[in-house]
Design a protein around this motif. Structure first.
Motif, PDB file in Angstrom:
ATOM      1  N   SER A 128      -4.783  26.262  12.667  1.00  0.00           N
ATOM      2  CA  SER A 128      -4.283  25.342  12.142  1.00  0.00           C
ATOM      3  C   SER A 128      -4.719  23.735  12.451  1.00  0.00           C
ATOM      4  CB  SER A 128      -2.342  24.763  12.100  1.00  0.00           C
ATOM      5  OG  SER A 128      -1.983  24.131  11.153  1.00  0.00           O
ATOM      6  N   ILE A 129      -4.567  23.897  13.949  1.00  0.00           N
ATOM      7  CA  ILE A 129      -4.958  21.982  13.798  1.00  0.00           C
ATOM      8  C   ILE A 129      -6.420  21.944  14.240  1.00  0.00           C
ATOM      9  CG2 ILE A 129      -5.352  21.109  16.376  1.00  0.00           C
ATOM     10  CD1 ILE A 129      -3.328  22.102  18.016  1.00  0.00           C
ATOM     11  N   ASP A 130      -7.344  23.574  14.448  1.00  0.00           N
ATOM     12  CA  ASP A 130      -8.794  23.680  14.181  1.00  0.00           C
ATOM     13  C   ASP A 130      -8.823  22.809  12.837  1.00  0.00           C
ATOM     14  OD1 ASP A 130     -11.372  23.758  15.105  1.00  0.00           O
ATOM     15  OD2 ASP A 130     -11.398  25.820  13.757  1.00  0.00           O
ATOM     16  N   ILE A 131      -8.487  23.256  11.248  1.00  0.00           N
ATOM     17  CA  ILE A 131      -8.419  23.306   9.786  1.00  0.00           C
ATOM     18  C   ILE A 131      -8.097  22.253   9.822  1.00  0.00           C
ATOM     19  CG2 ILE A 131      -8.921  25.060   9.889  1.00  0.00           C
ATOM     20  CD1 ILE A 131      -6.643  25.010   8.170  1.00  0.00           C
ATOM     21  N   ARG A 132      -6.955  20.722  10.363  1.00  0.00           N
ATOM     22  CA  ARG A 132      -6.629  20.237  10.124  1.00  0.00           C
ATOM     23  C   ARG A 132      -7.604  18.803   9.175  1.00  0.00           C
ATOM     24  NH1 ARG A 132      -1.896  18.615  11.932  1.00  0.00           N
ATOM     25  NH2 ARG A 132      -0.021  17.690  10.968  1.00  0.00           N
ATOM     26  N   HIS A 133      -8.450  18.502   9.489  1.00  0.00           N
ATOM     27  CA  HIS A 133      -9.235  17.043   9.271  1.00  0.00           C
ATOM     28  C   HIS A 133      -9.458  18.273   7.797  1.00  0.00           C
ATOM     29  CE1 HIS A 133     -12.476  20.573  10.515  1.00  0.00           C
ATOM     30  NE2 HIS A 133     -13.591  20.341   9.309  1.00  0.00           N
ATOM     31  N   LYS A 134      -9.635  19.280   7.760  1.00  0.00           N
ATOM     32  CA  LYS A 134      -9.248  19.605   6.015  1.00  0.00           C
ATOM     33  C   LYS A 134      -8.810  19.070   5.495  1.00  0.00           C
ATOM     34  CE  LYS A 134     -13.087  23.292   6.904  1.00  0.00           C
ATOM     35  NZ  LYS A 134     -12.848  25.031   7.365  1.00  0.00           N
ATOM     36  N   ARG A 191       5.839  23.180   9.376  1.00  0.00           N
ATOM     37  CA  ARG A 191       5.708  23.873   9.606  1.00  0.00           C
ATOM     38  C   ARG A 191       4.610  24.795   8.845  1.00  0.00           C
ATOM     39  NH1 ARG A 191       8.941  28.594  14.029  1.00  0.00           N
ATOM     40  NH2 ARG A 191       6.779  29.544  14.392  1.00  0.00           N
ATOM     41  N   ARG A 192       3.187  24.910   9.819  1.00  0.00           N
ATOM     42  CA  ARG A 192       1.886  25.486   9.086  1.00  0.00           C
ATOM     43  C   ARG A 192       1.505  27.490   9.608  1.00  0.00           C
ATOM     44  NH1 ARG A 192       0.717  20.088   8.520  1.00  0.00           N
ATOM     45  NH2 ARG A 192       1.061  18.694   6.432  1.00  0.00           N
ATOM     46  N   TRP A 193       2.467  27.311  10.819  1.00  0.00           N
ATOM     47  CA  TRP A 193       1.681  28.615  11.191  1.00  0.00           C
ATOM     48  C   TRP A 193       2.652  29.028  11.843  1.00  0.00           C
ATOM     49  CZ3 TRP A 193       2.242  23.381  12.284  1.00  0.00           C
ATOM     50  CH2 TRP A 193       3.078  22.548  13.132  1.00  0.00           C
ATOM     51  N   GLN A 238      -8.348  17.021  18.534  1.00  0.00           N
ATOM     52  CA  GLN A 238      -8.576  17.829  18.440  1.00  0.00           C
ATOM     53  C   GLN A 238      -8.579  19.179  18.946  1.00  0.00           C
ATOM     54  OE1 GLN A 238      -9.794  17.552  14.121  1.00  0.00           O
ATOM     55  NE2 GLN A 238      -8.641  18.642  13.311  1.00  0.00           N
ATOM     56  N   ASP A 239      -9.409  19.323  19.967  1.00  0.00           N
ATOM     57  CA  ASP A 239     -10.405  19.880  20.479  1.00  0.00           C
ATOM     58  C   ASP A 239      -8.838  19.719  22.196  1.00  0.00           C
ATOM     59  OD1 ASP A 239     -11.563  20.429  19.171  1.00  0.00           O
ATOM     60  OD2 ASP A 239     -13.894  19.057  20.131  1.00  0.00           O
ATOM     61  N   GLU A 240      -8.523  18.516  23.017  1.00  0.00           N
ATOM     62  CA  GLU A 240      -7.750  18.893  24.274  1.00  0.00           C
ATOM     63  C   GLU A 240      -6.197  19.337  22.845  1.00  0.00           C
ATOM     64  OE1 GLU A 240      -5.135  15.078  25.838  1.00  0.00           O
ATOM     65  OE2 GLU A 240      -6.761  14.526  25.072  1.00  0.00           O
ATOM     66  N   ALA A 241      -5.889  19.771  21.806  1.00  0.00           N
ATOM     67  CA  ALA A 241      -4.487  19.418  21.280  1.00  0.00           C
ATOM     68  C   ALA A 241      -5.005  21.354  21.403  1.00  0.00           C
ATOM     69  CB  ALA A 241      -4.137  18.927  20.550  1.00  0.00           C
ATOM     70  N   ILE A 242      -6.070  22.023  21.254  1.00  0.00           N
ATOM     71  CA  ILE A 242      -6.032  23.197  20.821  1.00  0.00           C
ATOM     72  C   ILE A 242      -6.313  24.358  22.135  1.00  0.00           C
ATOM     73  CG2 ILE A 242      -7.912  24.871  20.401  1.00  0.00           C
ATOM     74  CD1 ILE A 242      -8.297  22.891  18.090  1.00  0.00           C
ATOM     75  N   HIS A 250      -8.005  11.219   6.354  1.00  0.00           N
ATOM     76  CA  HIS A 250      -8.344  10.056   6.713  1.00  0.00           C
ATOM     77  C   HIS A 250      -7.366  10.174   7.223  1.00  0.00           C
ATOM     78  CE1 HIS A 250     -10.633   9.371   3.156  1.00  0.00           C
ATOM     79  NE2 HIS A 250      -9.911   9.691   2.272  1.00  0.00           N
ATOM     80  N   SER A 251      -6.563  11.150   8.696  1.00  0.00           N
ATOM     81  CA  SER A 251      -5.527  10.696   9.395  1.00  0.00           C
ATOM     82  C   SER A 251      -6.139  10.007  10.583  1.00  0.00           C
ATOM     83  CB  SER A 251      -5.434  12.668   9.991  1.00  0.00           C
ATOM     84  OG  SER A 251      -6.902  13.543   9.789  1.00  0.00           O
ATOM     85  N   PRO A 252      -5.418   9.726  11.378  1.00  0.00           N
ATOM     86  CA  PRO A 252      -5.740   8.971  12.589  1.00  0.00           C
ATOM     87  C   PRO A 252      -6.282   9.677  13.694  1.00  0.00           C
ATOM     88  CG  PRO A 252      -3.145   8.941  12.156  1.00  0.00           C
ATOM     89  CD  PRO A 252      -4.490   9.908  11.756  1.00  0.00           C
ATOM     90  N   PHE A 253      -6.114  10.730  13.864  1.00  0.00           N
ATOM     91  CA  PHE A 253      -6.473  11.681  14.842  1.00  0.00           C
ATOM     92  C   PHE A 253      -8.240  12.306  15.339  1.00  0.00           C
ATOM     93  CE2 PHE A 253      -4.931  14.652  12.143  1.00  0.00           C
ATOM     94  CZ  PHE A 253      -5.886  15.554  11.805  1.00  0.00           C
ATOM     95  N   LYS A 254      -8.706  12.068  16.124  1.00  0.00           N
ATOM     96  CA  LYS A 254     -10.653  12.441  16.043  1.00  0.00           C
ATOM     97  C   LYS A 254     -10.604  13.986  16.087  1.00  0.00           C
ATOM     98  CE  LYS A 254     -11.089   7.575  17.750  1.00  0.00           C
ATOM     99  NZ  LYS A 254     -11.798   6.765  18.813  1.00  0.00           N
ATOM    100  N   ARG A 255     -12.273  14.441  15.752  1.00  0.00           N
ATOM    101  CA  ARG A 255     -11.791  15.476  16.234  1.00  0.00           C
ATOM    102  C   ARG A 255     -11.411  16.204  17.886  1.00  0.00           C
ATOM    103  NH1 ARG A 255     -12.364  20.732  14.187  1.00  0.00           N
ATOM    104  NH2 ARG A 255     -11.736  21.205  16.106  1.00  0.00           N
TER     105      ARG A 255
END
Length: 1017
Positions: free
Chosen positions: A473-479, A462-464, A491-495, A483-488
């Motif tokens: 946390s979801i917004d900065i997850r790509h950082k 848990r990061r939040w 992330q937007d849909e989850a946010i 090489h994660s399997p999800f796309k931007r």
């Protein structure tokens, strides 16, 4: 008037329907015949019929309809009398006749007792008792109050005169604690002019009896199926005997008891006839005065079965010589002993299965087999709710839906579980496991698609803290995971979903995490608003469980003023506790020919085949629970009923069911992975039969279950359906190479191909990816990723190259990854030493500032006639003054030794050297590799170069050459169509579970192999 007339001045006022008879059907048949119901549909319209519980009432209504020729009738007034362990109170619709104040509701009574309990703990012990604990103690006290009300001679005033003697000190404190029920409870009722709900049952029964005496009902009044276990029930029975058309129909009374046996039964509370005999004594009648129900003729086997069951359950002093008893019974029937016992066992089968799983399989098979017999019905009867659910699930594999009819705790229903989850969610809106459970709930998931949020952003550490933090946390997850399997867009849909949940939480006012405390009534309303906002309409308030959820919230609202303010977590515990104590019917449609009943639901019911399961000690019969606050030896001096009386009622249920024409009794030799003892009832019946047949008894008792255990064994070992002809048990699971083998592997995955080929096959070919656990602790690989990120950020321009900057970067990256602040604080001194050491190591590098970090590389080759790409990401590549390369790998764990590298199971660094020497790394031109260096960033940091110690088996050049040849041969070997991908074939070299041991069924394959890998169980 006919001799068998049910009503009239000379008709018997008390009758009994023999055990093993379809009680409800026979009752309806005789009533319909007596009143000509088929031709006079309103013949019973003025009648009042009391039965033990609501299920019996429904069954009688249907039976009367059938007995009238399936035509419309004006039904009688059928009421549930309530039995001792049904949870249904006796009828108090006429309570206004008593002139007493309305009794407290169950919730208010519980709340008052909980308040008194909390005051006691505050005053006597100086401790604050949590609400759920106070309610638990209050329920125990309520149970004592109910038992006292149901015990006609209870006298709490004698408590002070009891000598504690050698009792432990805590029992002495219990005597003081019991003043809550002896003094404080009556005082509270008097002060608030309230009526005791338990005593009100007695007053209501007496008032109704007086009303009947002054104004007798115009039609018949019948009490059918009740054993008279409760004082209110006996009061009504006495009143019915005085009515012109009053009738009592007892279930399964043994009218052949002599005076000596009568006295023995009276002294044995656990005997099935005990309650009936005490009831007759209270009514001033003898067993021989009770007439049999008209129209029932018992054949020889039926009479023999009843006699055998009653003798098997007789008091111990009556069973000293069972051989002599059998001789007496056989002589009374004019039969030889063996013929009498064989008649009694006709249609009875007993099977002791290996475990509860086999017991459930056996019951399911018997029910499934019944459907092959046209028109036949079967019922499973068991007090074990888990066994009932298991059998229901097993029947589902054949497409047969048979829901257990016994009520279930509200918390196990969909509506109840949602209320509990929302209460837990409100206490901590960001809790990943609870949030995922809420969003996956059947009432919610169609309204809110949480697939991406759950799969990619809630799992792992848990990061939040809050929902807003989760969105960030979801917004900065790509950082964090480039090489994660999800796309931007994922992330937007989850946010958007998290923001919507945050708005709902705010609108309902259900974010309890920002409050110091809540009250049960206010919190219940907010949780109800929250559950309604996230659910599909009209959920969660529809159906039986919806009504139960509404009842739960009403109870919480009533409890609120008594419990005061509590923490959000305590409120969630309170909801769970109350949900577990509110039984509700599921409302699922019943199967027309199969049923699963608890003993309570089975009362007065019948089926062509009865399967009695769970016949183990402490299951059926269930051991009477110990009193929490009252030593058992004090019950008799206080005039409280013996707890064994409930055992007697359970034995009566068993005797009624066991006397049916076709019965199968099931038990388990092991329960919960421990040896289990067969029920005393079955054991005594078996022993009685052995008095006639000796060693032949076991074969005789098999009955129709002769092949049953063989079927169960086949199902458990082979499963349902036909096995493939080439089925064999391999020592390890193996998979053939597919036509399209992966065309690329990273250097770390080459190591995995050596260590655990199956995991590579499952991941690369099947495309299966391990999913992290919700709210998992920070794993070592994620901690390593955070350290790598911190070291990479430290080398960027504009960052001060000092220990303070490095420490702050490490802290930030670990926190972002999910490291708790407490863990950082506890290891701060270690990290300071690590930072100082790293700066010294960094300053010692003779590279003139020329290096690259986190650089990706790859080379392409042809292996076994197919193109193949080998890739890697190097932590750091340095170029020395002479132009050679040094590859550095940062490790947060223990780096591999030279011997491990030489063994071929740690080829990451040598393979990186191959890529570097061929110019495969971006912005790193090809050059010889001078050194491969491990840098351990941990409690004891160190730097070590491969093949530079005296104990190294090979030189660096030899290790690189071996790796170059080895990986080509490895990939080529697994290109072979005959290659197999075994699961961890050399388990001693496997460092940890790569996530596919459960899929590979390692524990199952290796369960008989000594020294197995100890994989997932």
């Amino acid at each position: 008037m006919a001799a068998d007339a049910l009503f009239g001045p000379d008709a018997p006022r008390i009758r009994t329907i023999a055990p093993g008879t379809a009680f409800v059907k026979e009752l309806a048949r005789a009533l319909a015949a007596e009143t000509s119901l088929a031709t006079k549909p309103d013949a019973l319209a003025d009648a009042i019929i009391y039965v033990p519980n609501r299920r019996s009432a429904r069954a009688l209504s249907l039976a009367l309809y059938d007995a009238a020729g399936e035509q419309t009738i004006l039904p009688p007034d059928i009421r549930a009398l309530g039995d001792l362990d049904s949870g249904e109170p006796p009828p108090i619709a006429e309570q206004a006749l008593s002139g007493a104040a309305p009794p407290l509701s169950g919730a208010k009574q519980l709340g008052v007792l909980a308040t008194l309990v909390r005051h006691y703990y505050q005053n006597a012990m100086g401790t604050e008792l949590p609400p759920a604990s106070a309610l638990s103690a209050a329920r125990e006290l309520g149970r004592l109050l109910e038992q006292a009300a149901m015990s006609e001679n209870a006298d709490w005033s004698k408590l002070e005169t009891l000598s504690l003697g050698d009792m432990a000190a805590h029992w002495s404190r219990s005597a003081d604690f019991l003043k809550i029920v002896t003094e404080l409870w009556p005082e509270w009722l008097a002060e608030h002019r309230a009526s005791d709900p338990y005593k009100e049952r007695l007053r209501a029964a007496r008032a109704l009896a007086d009303h009947w005496r002054d104004a007798p009902p115009a039609g018949p009044v019948i009490i059918a199926g009740s054993t008279g276990a409760t004082p209110p029930g006996r009061i009504l029975m006495r009143a019915v005997l005085d009515l012109p058309q009053g009738l009592i129909v007892l279930p399964g009374l043994d009218t052949l008891l002599n005076d000596k046996q009568w006295e023995s039964v009276i002294k044995a509370p656990g005997h099935p006839q005990n309650t009936l005999i005490r009831t007759l004594r209270a009514l001033g009648r003898a067993p021989e005065s009770v007439a049999p129900w008209p129209g029932i003729s018992e054949d020889g086997p039926a009479r023999a079965r009843v006699r055998l069951i009653h003798e098997a359950l007789a008091p111990a002093e009556e069973t000293a010589d069972w051989r002599a008893t059998l001789e007496e019974l056989a002589a009374a029937s004019n039969q030889p002993i063996e013929e009498f016992v064989r008649d009694g066992l006709t249609g009875l089968s007993i099977a002791n299965t290996p475990n509860e799983a086999a017991e459930a399989e056996a019951a399911a098979l018997l029910m499934r087999e019944t459907l092959e017999r046209e028109g036949q019905t079967a019922a499973l009867v068991t007090p074990d709710a888990g066994l009932a659910r298991r059998v229901s699930a097993l029947l589902g594999r054949w497409g047969i839906h048979v829901p257990p009819s016994a009520p279930v705790p509200l918390g196990r229903t969909q509506a109840g579980s949602l209320i509990g989850l929302c209460a837990r969610w409100a206490a901590d809106p960001g809790e990943p496991a609870v949030l995922a459970a809420v969003l996956k709930h059947p009432f919610v998931r169609k309204k809110m698609d949480s697939g991406l949020l759950d799969l990619y952003f809630l799992r792992g550490p848990r990061r939040w803290k809050s929902l807003d933090d989760l969105a960030h946390s979801i917004d900065i997850r790509h950082k964090l995971e480039p090489h994660s399997p999800f796309k931007r867009e994922d992330q937007d849909e989850a946010i958007l979903l998290v923001q919507r949940l945050s708005e709902i939480m705010e609108e309902s006012g259900a974010d309890f995490s920002i409050l110091d405390g809540v009250t049960a009534d206010a919190a219940a309303k907010r949780v109800a608003d929250l559950a309604g906002a996230i659910s599909e309409t009209p959920m969660p308030w529809a159906g039986e469980d919806g009504a139960g959820a509404s009842n739960l919230l009403q109870r919480l609202a009533e409890l609120g003023p008594f419990l005061g303010e509590m923490s959000p977590e305590a409120f969630a515990d309170l909801v769970d506790a109350e949900s577990s104590n509110l039984p509700v019917q599921t409302g699922e449609p019943e199967h027309p020919r199969l049923s699963i009943w608890g003993p309570l639901e089975a009362r007065l019911q019948s089926a062509d085949r009865l399967i009695l399961a769970g016949l183990n000690e402490d299951v059926w019969p269930e051991k009477p629970p110990a009193d929490a606050f009252l030593p058992r030896r004090f019950r008799a001096p206080l005039g409280l009923n013996d707890p064994e009386e409930r055992m007697g009622l359970s034995a009566h249920d068993f005797a009624q069911l066991a006397a049916a024409p076709h019965v199968v009794m099931l038990s388990a030799a092991r329960r919960d992975d421990s040896p289990s003892v067969e029920s005393r009832w079955v054991w005594r019946l078996r022993t009685l039969a052995e008095g006639a047949f000796g060693d032949r008894t076991a074969e005789l008792l098999k009955g129709e279950t002769g092949a049953l255990l063989d079927w169960v064994s086949a199902l458990q070992t082979r499963g349902v359906g036909t096995l493939p002809a080439d089925f064999s048990a391999e020592p390890t699971p193996r998979k053939r190479t597919p036509a399209e083998w992966p065309t690329r592997l990273s250097v770390t995955r080459v190591d995995r191909l050596q260590r655990d080929p199956y995991s590579i096959w499952a991941e690369s070919v099947l495309g299966l990816r391990q999913v992290d656990v919700l709210g998992a602790p920070l794993a070592s690989n994620l901690r390593g990723t955070a350290i790598h990120a911190a070291l990479d950020a430290f080398e960027k321009e504009g960052v001060a190259k000092d220990a303070g900057s490095l420490l702050e970067l490490i802290r930030v990256e670990l926190a972002r990854t999910g490291e708790p602040e407490s863990s950082w604080a506890g290891r701060l001194a270690i990290w300071q030493d690590v930072a100082d050491w790293y700066l010294e190591w960094r300053a010692s590098r003779d590279i003139g500032g020329k290096f690259v970090r986190e650089v990706r590389g790859e080379i392409s080759v042809e292996i076994a006639g197919h193109p193949f790409e080998l890739s890697a990401t190097a932590d750091r590549i340095e170029r020395t003054a002479t132009g050679e390369l040094v590859i550095v790998d940062f490790k947060t764990g223990q780096p591999p030794t030279d011997k491990a590298i030489d063994a071929g199971y740690d080829q990451q660094m040598p393979l990186q050297a191959i890529i570097a020497s061929k110019g495969g790394f971006k912005n790193v031109r090809a050059a010889p590799v001078a050194a491969l260096e491990y840098v351990a960033i941990r409690g004891r940091p160190e730097a070590r170069r491969i093949a530079e110690s005296k104990n190294s088996p090979k030189t660096l050049e030899e290790l690189i050459a071996a790796a170059a040849d080895g990986y080509v041969r490895l990939v080529a070997a697994y290109r072979d169509p005959e290659a197999v991908f075994a699961s961890a074939p050399r388990v001693q070299f496997v460092k940890y579970d790569y996530g596919y041991n459960l899929l590979a069924r390692r524990a199952e394959w290796n369960r008989d192999t000594a020294g197995g890998d100890g994989g997932d169980e």
